[in-house]
Design an enzyme around this catalytic site. Structure first.
Site, PDB file in Angstrom:
ATOM      1  N   ASP A 174      87.315  54.140 -67.024  1.00  0.00           N
ATOM      2  CA  ASP A 174      88.628  53.729 -66.533  1.00  0.00           C
ATOM      3  C   ASP A 174      88.291  52.840 -65.352  1.00  0.00           C
ATOM      4  O   ASP A 174      87.916  53.338 -64.278  1.00  0.00           O
ATOM      5  CB  ASP A 174      89.454  54.946 -66.087  1.00  0.00           C
ATOM      6  CG  ASP A 174      90.858  54.517 -65.690  1.00  0.00           C
ATOM      7  OD1 ASP A 174      90.980  53.586 -64.872  1.00  0.00           O
ATOM      8  OD2 ASP A 174      91.822  55.087 -66.214  1.00  0.00           O
ATOM      9  N   HIS A 175      88.404  51.529 -65.553  1.00  0.00           N
ATOM     10  CA  HIS A 175      87.798  50.660 -64.535  1.00  0.00           C
ATOM     11  C   HIS A 175      88.511  50.738 -63.184  1.00  0.00           C
ATOM     12  O   HIS A 175      87.957  50.357 -62.171  1.00  0.00           O
ATOM     13  CB  HIS A 175      87.664  49.212 -65.042  1.00  0.00           C
ATOM     14  CG  HIS A 175      88.942  48.434 -65.089  1.00  0.00           C
ATOM     15  ND1 HIS A 175      89.820  48.517 -66.122  1.00  0.00           N
ATOM     16  CD2 HIS A 175      89.477  47.548 -64.226  1.00  0.00           C
ATOM     17  CE1 HIS A 175      90.845  47.716 -65.899  1.00  0.00           C
ATOM     18  NE2 HIS A 175      90.668  47.107 -64.743  1.00  0.00           N
ATOM     19  N   HIS A 237      95.012  54.369 -66.190  1.00  0.00           N
ATOM     20  CA  HIS A 237      94.783  53.855 -64.833  1.00  0.00           C
ATOM     21  C   HIS A 237      95.716  54.498 -63.793  1.00  0.00           C
ATOM     22  O   HIS A 237      95.268  54.949 -62.741  1.00  0.00           O
ATOM     23  CB  HIS A 237      95.006  52.342 -64.783  1.00  0.00           C
ATOM     24  CG  HIS A 237      94.120  51.564 -65.724  1.00  0.00           C
ATOM     25  ND1 HIS A 237      92.819  51.913 -65.975  1.00  0.00           N
ATOM     26  CD2 HIS A 237      94.340  50.431 -66.448  1.00  0.00           C
ATOM     27  CE1 HIS A 237      92.288  51.046 -66.823  1.00  0.00           C
ATOM     28  NE2 HIS A 237      93.190  50.132 -67.131  1.00  0.00           N
TER      29      HIS A 237
HETATM   30  C1  BG6 Z   1      93.325  46.888 -68.885  1.00  0.00           C
HETATM   31  C2  BG6 Z   1      94.526  46.664 -69.746  1.00  0.00           C
HETATM   32  O1  BG6 Z   1      92.878  48.214 -69.006  1.00  0.00           O
HETATM   33  O2  BG6 Z   1      93.636  46.616 -67.538  1.00  0.00           O
HETATM   34  C3  BG6 Z   1      95.051  45.247 -69.583  1.00  0.00           C
HETATM   35  O3  BG6 Z   1      94.186  46.876 -71.107  1.00  0.00           O
HETATM   36  C4  BG6 Z   1      95.264  44.926 -68.127  1.00  0.00           C
HETATM   37  O4  BG6 Z   1      96.263  45.071 -70.314  1.00  0.00           O
HETATM   38  C5  BG6 Z   1      94.043  45.271 -67.294  1.00  0.00           C
HETATM   39  O5  BG6 Z   1      95.540  43.530 -68.022  1.00  0.00           O
HETATM   40  C6  BG6 Z   1      94.333  45.141 -65.816  1.00  0.00           C
HETATM   41  O6  BG6 Z   1      93.153  45.305 -65.083  1.00  0.00           O
HETATM   42  P1  BG6 Z   1      92.989  44.608 -63.656  1.00  0.00           P
HETATM   43  O7  BG6 Z   1      91.703  45.121 -63.121  1.00  0.00           O
HETATM   44  O8  BG6 Z   1      92.994  43.128 -63.906  1.00  0.00           O
HETATM   45  O9  BG6 Z   1      94.188  45.032 -62.873  1.00  0.00           O
END
Ligand code: BG6
Ligand code: NDP
Length: 486
Positions: A174-175, A237
């Site tokens: 989960d980044h 997230h």
């Molecule tokens: C991803 C989603 O997990 O997170 C995308 O699948 C989204 O739809 C993205 O755009 C958003 O990540 P960040 O780090 O750009 O906010």
């Protein structure tokens, strides 16, 4: 700077959007820092028939805009020297031969299998890797989200992966957990004594978590239309961010100490009844409008999206946590595409002073507020109330601002860089355990079911706005409003 142990990383889905935008650039950055030994290898695999040289040319052209100023030809060559490409169909056991031969050169190595493909392949890929004898005790698998589309399907995929990898080998990514300000929230909460006494229902009025994106579908309409904002963002997230805010102090930083505490939060989330879904959730879908000053099409006109789609591109919920610490404190979560800005922040609104000795008008109803901003800037701002200079005793909020870019000159790691390094080193703390993931699905399922059963469509909102009006009403019913200090 500690260099990484020698590793072989197999990047399934190596030609895909995620690999090109995030994973390959993250690995490039790590090569640039000098952490990746020349012996380590990145083995990209995808369906397309291509030579290694063609893959590298494609990767260079596609990744370069995402690398910006970090790109230089010398580092790219050093990076490219570690990369190989394997055209294969991951569903077919017979196509694993060349990959097996390459991996077999270094049987003792740490192997990271990164599943950057659609989750419906994860079971077959695990079985095929197992049958080809490619999984050793030093192997890890990184799986992307969303894993499945509900509790049952996530269990099926987890069971299938679990037949070939032990739980300690499974890195559910989960980044958002890799983002620097999220790490800093942990440091703020558990590296200081100041906040702990205040971090509870007696002093916190409400918590708001916003992850807003300006982008629309960007070519992912087909995936998104089957997924929606709740499964794509909130189930993972936003709930992970909520856990970091709400969890009890863990006994240490080892993976299970942290994940046990997050799990307790997820299990304490008050379940939604059918009636709650109507009053405590809002789903929206964007109509034509504007983004960054340019006209943009409605969601249903995006490529890959059904013309009468009922998929939500915006969701807001009022969550409640049934614990002694948080009972009665609403946690408002919202996320959406085609919002006015890219904004990700956590807002902790503290309660107003018990008795305004300077009078209500001097105070203007202002209270302390802590804002942890992940995007567009990375900062933490603590709002205090101070006297305005001048004759009158008029108060106004001032903030103590910790801007990470200004305070720390070092290049900050992209979330995927940190998490890829952790996966290589076998550090699980920032990855989601199976029981956490299942608890998150269990909590969102009644919302999904109720939406599915309902005849209502998502509420419309204009692209470039903050979502449907019902999103503001969700807070105003409690006499509250979304933070508007952007
Ligand atoms: C991803 C989603 O997990 O997170 C995308 O699948 C989204 O739809 C993205 O755009 C958003 O990540 P960040 O780090 O750009 O906010
Ligand atoms: P894409 O559709 O862009 O890429 C899919 C990749 O899988 C391509 O490399 C494709 O190869 C490969 N592939 C498809 N079928 C096969 C097959 N039968 N055999 C071998 N390779 C195959 O997907 P994304 O990169 O967007 O997403 C990958 C994963 O990451 C998904 O699980 C997604 O949910 C998740 N994710 C994506 C994010 C993003 O921003 N893109 C964000 C967070 C999670 P080829 O090109 O040759 O067809």
């Amino acid at each position: 700077m500690k260099s990484l142990p020698d590793f072989d990383m197999v990047l399934f889905g190596g030609t895909g959007d995620l690999a090109m935008r995030k994973l390959l650039p993250a690995l490039y950055q790590q090569v640039k820092t000098g952490r990746v030994n020349p012996a380590s290898r990145i083995l990209a695999a995808a369906r397309r028939e291509m030579s290694k040289a063609e893959f590298l040319a494609l990767a260079e052209a596609t990744c370069r805009p995402f690398l910006g100023e970090a790109y230089d030809a010398e580092t790219w060559n050093a990076f490219a020297a570690r990369v190989d490409y394997f055209p294969m169909d991951v569903r077919k056991p017979e196509s694993y031969g060349p990959l097996a031969a390459a991996l077999g050169v270094h049987p003792e190595r740490i192997r990271v299998f990164y599943y950057s493909t659609a989750p419906e392949f994860f079971a077959t890929m695990s079985a095929n890797l197992g049958a080809a004898g490619l999984i050793s005790t030093r192997s890890r698998v990184v799986v992307e989200k969303p894993l499945g589309h509900d509790l049952d399907s996530s269990r099926t995929i987890n069971d299938a992966i679990g037949e070939h990898f032990a739980e300690r080998q499974i890195f559910r990514i989960d980044h958002y957990l890799g983002k620097e300000p999220v790490q800093n929230l942990l440091a703020l909460r558990f590296g200081n004594v100041l906040f702990e006494p205040l971090w509870r229902r007696e002093w916190v009025q409400d918590v708001q978590i916003t992850v807003a994106e300006q982008l629309g579908m960007e070519g992912r309409g087909d995936f998104y239309d089957r997924t929606g904002a709740l499964r794509d963002m909130l189930q993972n997230h936003l709930l992970q961010l909520l856990c970091i805010v709400a969890m009890e102090p863990p006994t240490g930083s080892d993976p299970d100490a942290v994940r046990d505490e997050k799990l307790k939060v997820l299990r304490s989330l008050k379940p939604f009844t059918a009636a709650d879904v109507a009053t405590k959730t809002v789903r929206g879908q964007y109509q034509a409008g504007a983004a960054a000053g340019m006209p943009v099409a409605a969601y249903v006109e995006e490529s890959g999206v059904d013309a009468d789609s009922r998929t939500e591109t915006f969701v807001a919920v009022k969550a409640e946590i049934d614990t002694w610490r948080w009972a009665g404190v609403p946690f408002f979560l919202r996320t959406g595409k085609r919002m006015p800005d890219k904004l990700a922040e956590i807002v902790i609104n503290f309660r107003p002073v018990p008795h305004p000795i300077f009078g209500e008008s001097a105070h203007g109803g202002r209270a302390n507020r802590l804002i942890i901003r992940m995007q567009p800037d990375e900062s933490m701002r603590l709002y205090l109330v101070a006297k305005q200079p001048g004759e009158a005793m008029a108060l106004q909020p001032v903030n103590l601002n910790l801007d990470f870019a200004e305070s720390f000159r070092d290049r900050r790691l992209e979330a995927y860089e940190r998490l890829l390094m952790d996966a290589i080193r076998g550090k699980l703390t920032l990855f989601v355990r199976r029981d956490e993931q299942e608890a998150a699905w269990r909590w969102v399922e009644p919302i999904l079911d109720q939406w599915e059963a309902s005849e209502d469509r998502p509420r419309n909102y204009t692209a470039g706005s903050w979502g449907p009006a019902a999103s503001s009403a969700l807070l105003s019913r409690d006499g509250l409003a979304w933070n508007e200090e952007y």
